[in-house]
Scaffold this active site. Sequence first.
Site, mmCIF file in Angstrom:
data_model
loop_
_atom_site.group_PDB
_atom_site.id
_atom_site.type_symbol
_atom_site.label_atom_id
_atom_site.label_comp_id
_atom_site.label_asym_id
_atom_site.label_seq_id
_atom_site.Cartn_x
_atom_site.Cartn_y
_atom_site.Cartn_z
ATOM 1 N N LYS A 1 0.822 -1.214 0.000
ATOM 2 C CA LYS A 1 0.000 0.000 0.000
ATOM 3 C C LYS A 1 0.855 1.264 0.000
ATOM 4 C CE LYS A 1 -2.180 -1.089 3.769
ATOM 5 N NZ LYS A 1 -1.550 -2.417 3.944
ATOM 6 N N THR A 2 1.810 1.296 0.920
ATOM 7 C CA THR A 2 2.641 2.489 1.014
ATOM 8 C C THR A 2 3.489 2.646 -0.247
ATOM 9 O OG1 THR A 2 2.691 2.262 3.410
ATOM 10 C CG2 THR A 2 4.358 3.673 2.433
ATOM 11 N N ASP B 1 -2.019 7.726 3.790
ATOM 12 C CA ASP B 1 -1.609 6.375 4.177
ATOM 13 C C ASP B 1 -2.286 6.039 5.507
ATOM 14 O OD1 ASP B 1 -0.369 3.951 4.086
ATOM 15 O OD2 ASP B 1 1.684 4.695 4.275
ATOM 16 N N GLU B 2 -2.429 4.769 5.799
ATOM 17 C CA GLU B 2 -3.022 4.316 7.074
ATOM 18 C C GLU B 2 -4.379 4.974 7.321
ATOM 19 O OE1 GLU B 2 -1.312 2.097 8.869
ATOM 20 O OE2 GLU B 2 0.798 2.385 8.378
ATOM 21 N N GLN C 1 -5.672 -3.308 10.732
ATOM 22 C CA GLN C 1 -4.591 -2.612 11.441
ATOM 23 C C GLN C 1 -5.080 -1.347 12.123
ATOM 24 O OE1 GLN C 1 -0.578 -2.589 9.559
ATOM 25 N NE2 GLN C 1 -1.651 -3.384 7.776
ATOM 26 N N ARG D 1 5.191 -6.874 11.010
ATOM 27 C CA ARG D 1 6.363 -6.023 10.778
ATOM 28 C C ARG D 1 7.569 -6.856 10.337
ATOM 29 N NH1 ARG D 1 4.078 -2.593 9.137
ATOM 30 N NH2 ARG D 1 2.301 -3.945 9.492
HETATM 31 N N1 LIG Z 1 5.543 -5.481 -6.467
HETATM 32 C C1 LIG Z 1 6.459 -5.605 -5.514
HETATM 33 N N2 LIG Z 1 7.603 -6.268 -5.751
HETATM 34 C C2 LIG Z 1 8.553 -6.399 -4.795
HETATM 35 N N3 LIG Z 1 8.456 -5.895 -3.563
HETATM 36 C C3 LIG Z 1 7.334 -5.216 -3.253
HETATM 37 C C4 LIG Z 1 6.281 -5.033 -4.209
HETATM 38 N N4 LIG Z 1 5.308 -4.325 -3.614
HETATM 39 C C5 LIG Z 1 5.729 -4.066 -2.360
HETATM 40 N N5 LIG Z 1 6.935 -4.607 -2.135
HETATM 41 C C6 LIG Z 1 7.727 -4.543 -0.898
HETATM 42 O O1 LIG Z 1 6.962 -5.141 0.136
HETATM 43 C C7 LIG Z 1 7.184 -4.491 1.374
HETATM 44 C C8 LIG Z 1 5.874 -4.045 1.964
HETATM 45 O O2 LIG Z 1 5.362 -2.963 1.209
HETATM 46 P P1 LIG Z 1 4.619 -1.751 1.894
HETATM 47 O O3 LIG Z 1 5.364 -1.283 3.081
HETATM 48 O O4 LIG Z 1 4.291 -0.786 0.847
HETATM 49 O O5 LIG Z 1 3.296 -2.514 2.377
HETATM 50 P P2 LIG Z 1 2.032 -1.908 3.130
HETATM 51 O O6 LIG Z 1 0.825 -2.532 2.497
HETATM 52 O O7 LIG Z 1 2.085 -0.464 3.161
HETATM 53 O O8 LIG Z 1 2.208 -2.541 4.565
HETATM 54 P P3 LIG Z 1 1.600 -2.016 5.961
HETATM 55 O O9 LIG Z 1 0.159 -2.414 5.947
HETATM 56 O O10 LIG Z 1 2.356 -2.759 6.988
HETATM 57 O O11 LIG Z 1 1.783 -0.542 6.016
HETATM 58 C C9 LIG Z 1 8.128 -3.346 1.077
HETATM 59 O O12 LIG Z 1 9.431 -3.750 1.374
HETATM 60 C C10 LIG Z 1 7.942 -3.137 -0.397
HETATM 61 O O13 LIG Z 1 9.062 -2.552 -0.981
HETATM 62 MG MG LIG Z 2 2.183 0.908 4.766
#
Ligand SMILES: Nc1ncnc2c1ncn2[C@@H]1O[C@H](COP(=O)(O)OP(=O)(O)OP(=O)(O)O)[C@@H](O)[C@H]1O
Ligand SMILES: [Mg+2]
Length: 717
Positions: free
Chosen positions: A34-35, A219-220, A250, A595
């Site tokens: 997401k982020t 975000d969040e 979350q 995490r």
């Molecule tokens: N398409 C992709 N290919 C490889 N790595 C990825 C891809 N998408 C995301 N990632 C990696 O996965 C990890 C998690 O991504 P991110 O932090 O954006 O998730 P999130 O959904 O925001 O998580 P959270 O809910 O904990 O905030 C990061 O290290 C990111 O770089």
């Molecule tokens: Mg995130």
Amino acid sequence: MNDKLLAGLNPEQLSAVTWPAKSALVLAGAGSGKTRVLTTRIAWLLSTGQASPAGVLAVTFTNKAAREMQTRLAAMIPVNVKAMWIGTFHGLCNRLLRIHYRDAGLPQTFQILDSGEQQSAIKRLLKALDVSDEKFPPKAVQQFINGNKEAGVRAHAIPAPMNPYEAKLIELYAAYDAQCNREGVADFAELLLRSYELLSRNEALAAHYRERFRHVLVDEFQDTNRLQYAWLKLLAGTDNALFAVGDDDQSIYAFRGAEVGNMHALLRDYGISAPIRLEQNYRSAGTILDAANALIEHNDGRLGKQLWTDAGSGDPIRVFEGFSDGEEAQFIVDEVKSLVRDGWNLSDMAVLYRSNAQSRILEHVLVQAGVAYRIYGGLRFFERQEIKHALAYLRLAINPDDDNALLRVINVPSRGIGARTVENLQTASRERGISLWQAACGAGTGRTGGKVAEFVLLVEKLRARCEHLSLAEKISLVVDDSGLRAMYEADRKEGEERLANLDELVNAALGFMPHEPELAVVEFLTQASLEAGDHQADASEDALQLMTVHASKGLEFDAVFIGGLEEGLFPHENSFSDSKGLQEERRLMYVAITRARKRLYFSSAQSRMLHGQSRYPIRSRFVDEVPAELLQHLSATVKTAAPRRAAWQDEPAPAFVRNNSLAGWRIGQALSHSKFGSGVVISAEGAGDDVRLQINFAEHGIKWLDLRYAADKLTPA
Ligand SMILES: Nc1ncnc2c1ncn2[C@@H]1O[C@H](COP(=O)(O)OP(=O)(O)OP(=O)(O)O)[C@@H](O)[C@H]1O
Ligand SMILES: [Mg+2]
């Protein structure tokens, strides 16, 4: 260039990143990107010329997350991320209010009250109004005020009070706001409410920002409260694109008024037909993801999401149960050291805990072991006494009418100005509607008056001498001339550390880059309030990361230790009374687990010092909600053959301690022995007729007793 930006995204992520310029909600589980989607979308909007850096506003929840977003963005495209409106709600509101301070009815140099300062301001108010702080505990008043502010409600707008007590609270709320206005200070909740009011009352201004911020990204989103959502709506209007990403599993700020309902509201208010879903998890090894999924299954009312990974299953989750909290901390530190020997980076490891107080014992062991660490939130550099003293002098040097600052240091170092004198000043200030400083200036001579006059002279001198100095020079000057340095030099016990902190403060000022040089001091003080905890260790140093689970939101680490997994601590005892509270604790645990990238540890202690008392908690239910095949037990302390899980699985959680079916005894139970006196069961082994209890006797220390021989000597206490 775009190809490079978009390379590696999966089809759903790609669709979200390149979503047309209209509103959207990305609803997806932890680690699904997401982020990353949000950041990449900003880069994509900029690099395709659909938006200019000035036309984007992005909000995250913590300073660390905001900085991370800036770093990730800067790595993607050449843009001055510092100038962009990327920050926390508080940070962005602060920025807005600094620009429009007049319209917002604030002095240009307004100071931010952190939570502790807000409480002292309330205490002062109660005293001034002669209200009993037993009947109206400052903390309760604070909660009432902040709760209302976070709901967007001023004192005069609260509907008819239900009882005299509430009527009084409303009166105090109004008086508190008046006091803050008089002193030119704003608490955290005020930043948000004030900037909301600024925009909602000033259509031209709101229109200006709506014209400017064509893209608002959040975000969040699951953790926004009502006021924050209203603020976003004001800024985004209905025509701009509000792009929100979040995960209902979350949501961990319901206790502060966050509403998952905002997700539904967003879909409705912005005519979004369906959320975008991301289902592949890129963060965690399979075992970790399975554990998270299994845990969160225990909650109900979820929006429902699938998460899968094509990473291998990885290591099992290591579970350690220490005899004491000290042993638990020692285990964590030993394990960290052994991982470092295996080539892991310290800064890729985190220890997460439910409550801030848990960090102390860890810190103790870390210091002894010589392991570098950083703490986010919690113990804060800018909350340390010496730092607050120095900053108070700095505040007085730019605005002597700052009553909070004046009260803090009028007699620090001690200059013979007693409580009585201060009270007289307060009376004078109240009666004549002037600041304490003005009251002090008119305090006359007399014996104590002379002392006050000396203080006035000191502050005048500081003001005059500070005028043409740089920020760092100003800080050096106030530390020296105020007498603080001499005071700490004379302090054999803690002085050295405090002086080191003061030097560090000067270092922080040296490295500080203000947006507007002439407002350097104000910006610095603002940062001190907003970014507590950032200068305590050298940011570039490889250091173990310590933080509460709340602070860990959105972050990721190769190895994660979740400590204190005990009933009463995590889940927190305050959550036992209702299932909503317990479900929020479980979401918190879900955040903690997710995490971790590669390695995850659960740890707990069988005895713990908490609030100055020894407690004998049992292991957290959350450990048992994770399928046993994912766990690997490392500790040998508890060898109860009785299935612990069955013993308490379906019960609510009435107390810390529940039956472990050890021939009628249970861990944590107080008892007395005919010869050894009173004690507490701290662990056990064996089953059936062959049970041995380990008992901590008040007078005779720890002993193992075989129940075949000792049963008739024991009686429950
Ligand atoms: N398409 C992709 N290919 C490889 N790595 C990825 C891809 N998408 C995301 N990632 C990696 O996965 C990890 C998690 O991504 P991110 O932090 O954006 O998730 P999130 O959904 O925001 O998580 P959270 O809910 O904990 O905030 C990061 O290290 C990111 O770089
Ligand atoms: Mg995130």
